[in-house]
Structures are given as C-alpha cells and as structure tokens.
Design a protein around this motif. Structure first.
Motif, PDB file in Angstrom:
ATOM      1  N   ARG A  17       0.840  -1.210   0.000  1.00 37.42           N
ATOM      2  CA  ARG A  17       0.000   0.000   0.000  1.00 37.42           C
ATOM      3  C   ARG A  17       0.866   1.247   0.000  1.00 37.42           C
ATOM      4  O   ARG A  17       0.624   2.210  -0.730  1.00 37.42           O
ATOM      5  CB  ARG A  17      -0.907   0.023   1.243  1.00 37.42           C
ATOM      6  N   LEU A  56       1.294   4.310  -2.920  1.00 36.07           N
ATOM      7  CA  LEU A  56       1.123   5.740  -2.677  1.00 36.07           C
ATOM      8  C   LEU A  56       2.366   6.523  -3.104  1.00 36.07           C
ATOM      9  O   LEU A  56       2.280   7.531  -3.809  1.00 36.07           O
ATOM     10  CB  LEU A  56       0.824   5.986  -1.203  1.00 36.07           C
ATOM     11  N   ASP A  77      -3.846   7.413  -5.005  1.00 36.51           N
ATOM     12  CA  ASP A  77      -3.847   8.758  -4.429  1.00 36.51           C
ATOM     13  C   ASP A  77      -4.008   8.751  -2.916  1.00 36.51           C
ATOM     14  O   ASP A  77      -3.573   9.688  -2.241  1.00 36.51           O
ATOM     15  CB  ASP A  77      -5.002   9.578  -5.026  1.00 36.51           C
ATOM     16  N   VAL A  78      -4.654   7.725  -2.385  1.00 36.64           N
ATOM     17  CA  VAL A  78      -4.902   7.663  -0.938  1.00 36.64           C
ATOM     18  C   VAL A  78      -4.791   6.213  -0.479  1.00 36.64           C
ATOM     19  O   VAL A  78      -5.110   5.284  -1.230  1.00 36.64           O
ATOM     20  CB  VAL A  78      -6.293   8.225  -0.559  1.00 36.64           C
ATOM     21  N   ILE A  79      -4.339   6.020   0.771  1.00 38.65           N
ATOM     22  CA  ILE A  79      -4.306   4.693   1.376  1.00 38.65           C
ATOM     23  C   ILE A  79      -4.761   4.795   2.827  1.00 38.65           C
ATOM     24  O   ILE A  79      -4.693   5.867   3.446  1.00 38.65           O
ATOM     25  CB  ILE A  79      -2.901   4.044   1.328  1.00 38.65           C
ATOM     26  N   VAL A 107       3.615  13.574  -0.710  1.00 38.74           N
ATOM     27  CA  VAL A 107       2.735  12.737   0.120  1.00 38.74           C
ATOM     28  C   VAL A 107       2.566  13.402   1.475  1.00 38.74           C
ATOM     29  O   VAL A 107       3.489  14.041   1.983  1.00 38.74           O
ATOM     30  CB  VAL A 107       3.347  11.327   0.283  1.00 38.74           C
ATOM     31  N   ALA A 151      -1.923  11.658  -1.338  1.00 40.08           N
ATOM     32  CA  ALA A 151      -1.139  12.478  -2.251  1.00 40.08           C
ATOM     33  C   ALA A 151      -1.344  13.937  -1.862  1.00 40.08           C
ATOM     34  O   ALA A 151      -2.425  14.328  -1.389  1.00 40.08           O
ATOM     35  CB  ALA A 151      -1.587  12.238  -3.690  1.00 40.08           C
TER      36      ALA A 151
END
Length: 530
Positions: free
Chosen positions: A250, A254, A260-262, A279, A502
């Motif tokens: 994951r 990113l 874009d998101v985790i 990030v 992000a």
C-alpha cells in the motif's frame, strides 16, 4: 474479529510485491522536503469538482459481497457509503447528521423515535425512496436468522412501523438517548425493497456514486451520480478502489503515484513517509483503544490492590511513544477517551509510579507479584513490543511479568476471553454506551475483565435513557471514575486513525474518526485540488 476491532483480513487481492516495495520505497529516505502534517481546504481555496480518485485500501477479502449484512472492514464499508446512504450519518465532527431522514424526534422517555424522510430522493434505478425501503433494509439485520454484524446493535428495537410514506416510528424496549447514533452503523445502508427484502446485491442505492464494476476482494469502479440528493458533496467524477491488504505494498503504491490515498499507514514508516515530497499524513483522533483485561474473579486479579499495583506499574507515555509512535492519546484505565463526547477531562491522570505500585502490593498482602501476560501481534500490531515494555517497567515495582507470546492465528478464539490477563483492543464506537454495553455491563457478552458492579450497571442504563446532556455528563463522569478506580482493565492508550494522501488531495478541516478514511465517507467528502 473486526466487528470488535479494526483488524485487517487477508484475501485474494491485487498486491504489489515486497521486492517492488523495496525498490520504490528508497524514495522515502531520499526526499528533501517535509510535507505538511495536515493539509486541508484552506491551503488551496476550497473544494474543486472533477477528476478521478484511486484508493488503495486494506480490509478486503475474496468473500466480499454487496450484501451490507456481511460488511466487516474498510473496503466494503467505503463502497457501501459511496453508493448508498443510511437514515442518518456520522458527520465529520462525529455528531449524528441528517441523511435520508431530514429530522427525528424522541418521546420524553426516549423509547419512541419518529424519523421524517427527506422528500424527492430517488434510487439510482429511478425508484423513489419510501418508508417501506427503510423498514425492509433495517429488518434485514433484525431477523431471527440474520447473521448481520448489526443484529445485536438493533436488539433494543421492539417494533418498526410507518406512518404514511414519510414517517418511520421505532419503538424501543427501553429508552435510548443515543438511538440515532446506532443507525449510523455501516451495515445499515438503505436499499430498495424488492419482494419483501432489501435488494442489496443489485448495488442500487441513493448515494452520490453508482457502482460501475465490482470484483470481490480485488477492485471496484464508481461514477458520480449526478442526480444524487447530497450535491454539496461528491467532488470526483469517478473513482477506483483497489484492494491492497499488504501494508508495504500500500505504501509503495502511494509513494509511486499508483494510488492517491491509502488507509492504515504502518506507524513505523510514518516518520520517513513525512519526508516524501508529494505525500502527506492525515491522522485523526479516534475512540479505538487498547486494553489489558484482568479476570476480576481470578487470583491475584480478584484483589483490587493487586490490580491497582499493575495499573501503576505500566508506563503509558512509553506506550504512546514506542508502540503508537506518538499517534494517539494516553489512556486512563477507562474506555471513554478524549474523542468521546462525554469524556471527563478533569479526572486525574494515572501515571507510572513504581512506589505507589509497591504500596498497593503491600496493601494486598503481597511482597512481590508474578503474573503471566498473554499477547500477540494478532491482538494488534505492536502488542508483543508493548508486553516487553510493560515487563521492564513493572520490574521496578517488584512485579514480574512473564510475557507469553501467543500465535496470531486463532488469538481471538483461543486467548481472548480465555486467559486471565492478555492483550486486547477495541475499534471505534461513536457513542459511549456502545462500548460500555458491549464490555462493561456485568452480563455483557464481551465483558473481557469479568468485572461486575451493580451500581455501574445502573449508571450505564441510566445514562443510556437520559436526554438531558448535562445530567448525562454527570453520570458518565461517575462511570469513568468507577471503572478507573475499581475496574479490572488497564487502558494504556487510544489510537489515531492514520491515512496517507497524495499532496494534491483536499480534505475538510474536520475529518470523521469513527472508522478509517473519514468514517468510510472519503469518496464523497474529499477532492483533488486544482
């Protein structure tokens, strides 16, 4: 055990390899710029509509289904809240907000609740929302043969009926001032009624997004519903959710820009991730907490002074710093932490005090104390490290703790509720009564400490039915004092929910902390800055 904690399940998912991670994660140590700790709308002038969002989410399984009765983790919870709505929802301030119900009103005894449906709402198939859809959806979780995770939550409902097509009346078995909060539960999505049942499997809903494709445990694609009722939200035109259960994979996704998101950033990697140029970390206080339950009916834990000795022998600051990496709050040996509405901040904080621990040992008639402590990273990541830290701090108090590392597999079946002293953790709950009723009533199914107190039981039931907020605060303060001073659970800390985004992903000033990813509502609440 994700119904009681935010545990991650493994499944047949798209996973980046560990080798790919090691290649791409080298960027973590090479960047020169530290991103903002928490960036929101004010930095870019407000929400922007348009664009595509890619989310890499833990909590997926090959057994995933659109049937909301089966939801148990972030991947499906996020899909559910994107394509459907509940009668009410938990807002970004963690207070209950109107959703499909535009208003509600309790009876003076909080036993009867009447909800008025929002007018003009349609499902994504064109069907108008009606009271029958709501009643059928709720009853899917109440049936005698229901296996829904929300079945116990709704056990206090005696009857549901409609009054015309816009009013729904809930009759409860006893008063519950928090009843609307129960209806925010992620299982309780409203689907159209079909043949007397909620049509969950079609994926039809009233949400701001429609489901374009779905592969259980793998991915889902979504498209903005331009006719959705909640048009002040829903900024992205489209989105893709990719199941990535492995934490390293994951993070790689990113950092490399593949997503874009985790969710669920590994806390050991946060400090390095903060140095990645594009990030940022988004951490949100939550009500998730860690416990060390002691069987109050088993020696030596049946002696209050022995329990208090152990409570004074743990270093909470060290737990926060070394286990939670600073992403949390110190606990005070009760479950009502700072993120709860009725947290009593004036109650003195219990601190690490070896001398006071020795005092209580002497009072208990014990010159020293030796106990077995069972733990595993299957209880929570860092539980074994926490056990070792506890062993070291307790030594100075004349207490010997034998740290017994149990297998992760089967921990919740073979250790928790079986061993008299072990590691445990509890997922976020929106209101105090939910965790108290689950774990602190004398006859609670998950009373992990076996602690029983008739006065405490009476206070919990009294607080549940009390509509006056000031009076409820007084009662909940008394509850916190009893559990802290007489109970049988060490609560060293509360966890923050930690996500990675992000840098160009915008968020509101307030982020919901009831579950990962803005309480599962991230797709409709976040946006990409221009």
């Amino acid at each position: 055990m994700s119904e009681r904690s935010n545990s991650t399940k493994s499944g047949n998912c798209i996973d980046l390899s560990r080798r790919d991670f090691m290649v791409k994660a080298s960027a973590l140590g090479a960047s020169l710029m530290i991103s903002p700790h928490l960036l929101h709308s004010s930095a870019f002038g407000g929400p922007v509509k348009g664009g595509h969002l890619r989310a890499g989410l833990a909590g997926a399984s090959a057994s995933n289904s659109l049937d909301a009765t089966t939801f148990d983790d972030t991947f499906m919870i996020s899909i559910g809240f994107s394509i459907r709505d509940n009668l009410v929802e938990l807002g970004q301030d963690n207070l209950v907000k109107p959703a499909l119900a535009q208003s509600w009103e309790p009876s003076p005894d909080a036993k009867t609740w009447t909800f008025r449906l929002r007018k003009g709402v349609t499902f994504s198939n064109g069907k108008s929302l009606g009271a029958e859809d709501v009643i059928t959806s709720i009853n899917m979780h109440r049936g005698e043969n229901s296996k829904s995770g929300a079945k116990g939550l709704l056990s206090g409902i005696a009857d549901i009926k409609k009054d015309g097509n816009d009013l729904i009346v809930f009759q409860l078995k006893s008063g519950n001032a928090d009843f609307p909060y129960l209806l925010t539960d992620y299982h309780l999505n409203i689907a159209p009624a079909k043949d007397g049942k909620a049509d969950y499997l079609s994926g039809v809903g009233t949400g701001l997004y429609t489901l374009e494709s779905f592969e259980p445990g793998v991915q889902a694609t979504l498209k903005r519903n331009t006719t959705g009722w909640q048009q002040e939200f829903g900024y992205f035109d489209s989105a893709e959710f990719v199941a990535i259960n492995d934490g390293n994979a994951r993070l790689t996704a990113l950092v490399s820009g593949a997503v874009d998101v985790i969710n669920r950033v590994d806390l050991k990697m946060v400090s390095r991730l903060q140095r990645v140029q594009k990030v940022r970390i988004l951490d949100v206080p939550s009500t998730r907490h860690y416990t060390l339950p002691m069987f109050a009916d088993t020696a030596p834990f049946d002696n209050l002074d022995a329990r208090l000795a152990l409570m004074h022998a743990i270093n909470r600051e060290e737990f926060l710093e070394k286990v939670l990496r600073g992403y949390g709050q110190i606990g005070n040996d009760h479950p009502i932490g700072p993120a709860f509405r009725f947290h009593a901040a004036d109650i003195p904080q219990r601190t690490y005090d070896p001398d006071k621990a020795k005092f209580h040992l002497k009072k208990a008639g014990l010159g020293n104390l030796t106990v077995d402590y069972h733990c595993s990273d299957g209880a929570y990541v860092g539980a074994v490290d926490a056990g070792v830290l506890f062993k070291e701090s307790a030594t100075k108090a004349g207490i010997t703790i034998n740290v017994i590392q149990e297998p992760s597999d089967g921990y919740w079946s073979n250790v928790w509720l079986k061993k008299p002293f072990c590691a445990s953790n509890w997922g976020s709950r929106p209101v105090e009564d939910m965790i108290l009723s689950l774990a602190y009533l004398s006859d609670a199914k998950w009373n992990e400490s076996h602690y029983k107190n008739e006065k405490l039981d009476q206070l919990i039931l009294s607080a549940r039915a009390e509509l006056d907020e000031s009076r409820r605060m007084e009662i909940y303060r008394d509850i916190q004092l009893i559990i802290k001073d007489q109970g049988a659970c060490i609560v060293p800390g509360f966890a923050n929910v930690v996500q990675g985004l992000a840098e160009d992903i915008g968020t509101q000033d307030k982020i919901g902390g009831g579950w990962d990813m803005d309480g599962g509502h991230f797709l409709k609440r976040w946006w990409r800055n221009g």
